[in-house]
Scaffold this active site. Structure first.
Site, PDB file in Angstrom:
ATOM      1  N   ALA A 182      24.813  71.933  48.541  1.00 36.03           N
ATOM      2  CA  ALA A 182      23.918  72.871  49.217  1.00 36.03           C
ATOM      3  C   ALA A 182      22.540  72.233  49.330  1.00 36.03           C
ATOM      4  O   ALA A 182      22.177  71.365  48.524  1.00 36.03           O
ATOM      5  CB  ALA A 182      23.829  74.157  48.412  1.00 36.03           C
TER       6      ALA A 182
ATOM      7  N   GLY B 135      28.298  71.736  46.376  1.00 41.62           N
ATOM      8  CA  GLY B 135      28.952  72.396  47.504  1.00 41.62           C
ATOM      9  C   GLY B 135      29.741  71.438  48.387  1.00 41.62           C
ATOM     10  O   GLY B 135      30.643  71.861  49.113  1.00 41.62           O
TER      11      GLY B 135
ATOM     12  N   GLU C 109      32.963  71.149  46.552  1.00 41.71           N
ATOM     13  CA  GLU C 109      33.644  72.447  46.713  1.00 41.71           C
ATOM     14  C   GLU C 109      34.221  72.607  48.122  1.00 41.71           C
ATOM     15  O   GLU C 109      35.261  73.239  48.302  1.00 41.71           O
ATOM     16  CB  GLU C 109      32.670  73.585  46.393  1.00 41.71           C
ATOM     17  CG  GLU C 109      32.303  73.622  44.909  1.00 41.71           C
ATOM     18  CD  GLU C 109      31.176  74.594  44.607  1.00 41.71           C
ATOM     19  OE1 GLU C 109      30.076  74.427  45.190  1.00 41.71           O
ATOM     20  OE2 GLU C 109      31.383  75.515  43.799  1.00 41.71           O
TER      21      GLU C 109
ATOM     22  N   GLU D 115      25.694  71.086  39.419  1.00 43.78           N
ATOM     23  CA  GLU D 115      24.848  72.285  39.552  1.00 43.78           C
ATOM     24  C   GLU D 115      24.083  72.632  38.281  1.00 43.78           C
ATOM     25  O   GLU D 115      22.963  73.130  38.343  1.00 43.78           O
ATOM     26  CB  GLU D 115      25.702  73.490  39.980  1.00 43.78           C
ATOM     27  CG  GLU D 115      26.041  73.524  41.464  1.00 43.78           C
ATOM     28  CD  GLU D 115      27.329  72.812  41.806  1.00 43.78           C
ATOM     29  OE1 GLU D 115      27.774  71.965  41.000  1.00 43.78           O
ATOM     30  OE2 GLU D 115      27.893  73.089  42.875  1.00 43.78           O
TER      31      GLU D 115
END
Ligand code: CO8
Length: 259
Positions: free
Chosen positions: A67, A110, A113, A133
């Site tokens: 992200a 992300g 993911e 994270e």
């Protein structure tokens, strides 16, 4: 097909190539890119020409570095509750098309993911996977805590999440995080090779097989078996089943029509 700011889209012989295109930012997934990915998936799902979607990152350095931390920094508590990245990845997992992540360089947070939400993961040997994270004071929030446990086991998922360590493609293959490993310069060829196998299959059977595996994974075995049986019953009612079995008996290639 729309022209996007951060995403390159190309459809070639049944395969939609989605290239995340922010290489200077290591293909970090800002809101705009996530929206474009969502839109491209909606378009793909409505397009019978597309059977398989391959996601890759532009440039040599990164698949996606997670992200966009600049945007995350501004985000407030309740904003973490919107479907956001988790919702998009669910949409990707539930896509009626087969999804392949072709990972070169960093697949972090992300980005990792996103690869986990795809049906098949192919990595270049030098790829780097991680869920860092916790370094940012947050947790993997786009399915990482669940999907990594499911593909690599709870112990390995906890290790990767709690240490934030980064592993290469070979290690990722060893722990089951990726399915195929390719030399760095043969990643695209490998992805094309895997896609070519999928292109020979009937679209209805693809949808039903995905549904049975994904939906069956999260329920008890008896319910999962029922999902499989009902999916098979639907397959038995299709023209593709008649054609597939007839083609075998006639010793010819099946011409599936998605009916
Ligand atoms: N977000 C924003 N910008 C980034 C990101 C990112 N994730 N990653 C890299 N960049 C930018 C850098 O800021 C830098 O920008 P600039 O040139 O303007 O300074 C540029 O990309 C190049 O980065 P580096 O100089 O750091 O490049 P290196 O090749 O040296 O390193 C790395 C590459 C290892 C990828 C490094 O950039 C890095 O560690 N990036 C951050 C990785 C990370 O922590 N990812 C996890 C993000 S959090 C997340 O994904 C949560 C998902 C769930 C959210 C759910 C919300 C509810």
């Amino acid at each position: 097909m729309h022209q996007y700011e951060n995403l390159l889209v190309q459809i070639e012989q049944g395969v939609m190539w989605l290239t995340i295109n922010r290489p200077e930012q290591r293909n970090a997934l800002n809101q705009e890119t996530l929206q474009e990915l969502g839109d491209a998936f909606s378009q793909a799902d409505a397009n019978d020409e597309v059977k398989c979607i391959i996601i890759q990152g532009a440039g040599e350095k990164s698949f996606a570095a997670g992200a966009d931390i600049k945007q995350l920094h501004e985000r407030k508590m309740l904003e973490a509750l919107i479907p956001g990245m988790q919702g998009l990845y669910k949409k990707i997992e539930q896509s009626s098309k087969v999804t392949i992540a072709a990972v070169k360089g960093y697949a972090l947070g992300g980005g990792c993911e996103l690869a986990l939400a795809c049906d098949i993961r192919i990595a270049a040997k030098g790829a780097k996977f991680g869920l860092p994270e916790l370094n940012l004071g947050i947790i993997p929030g786009a399915g990482g805590t669940q999907r990594l446990s499911r593909v690599a086991g709870k112990g390995r998922a906890l290790d990767m999440i709690l240490t934030g360590k980064i592993i290469d493609g070979e290690e990722a293959e060893r722990i089951g995080l990726v399915t195929y490993l390719a030399p760095d310069d043969e990643l695209v060829t490998k992805a094309e090779e895997v896609a070519s196998q999928i292109l020979k299959k009937g679209p209805v059977a693809i949808k039903l097989a995905k549904l049975a595996v994904h939906k069956g994974f999260d329920v008890d075995l008896e319910t999962a078996m029922l999902i499989e049986k009902l999916s098979q019953a639907v397959a038995f009612g299709t023209e593709d089943k008649r054609e597939g079995t007839a083609a075998f008996l006639d010793k010819r290639t099946a011409a599936f029509t998605n009916q």
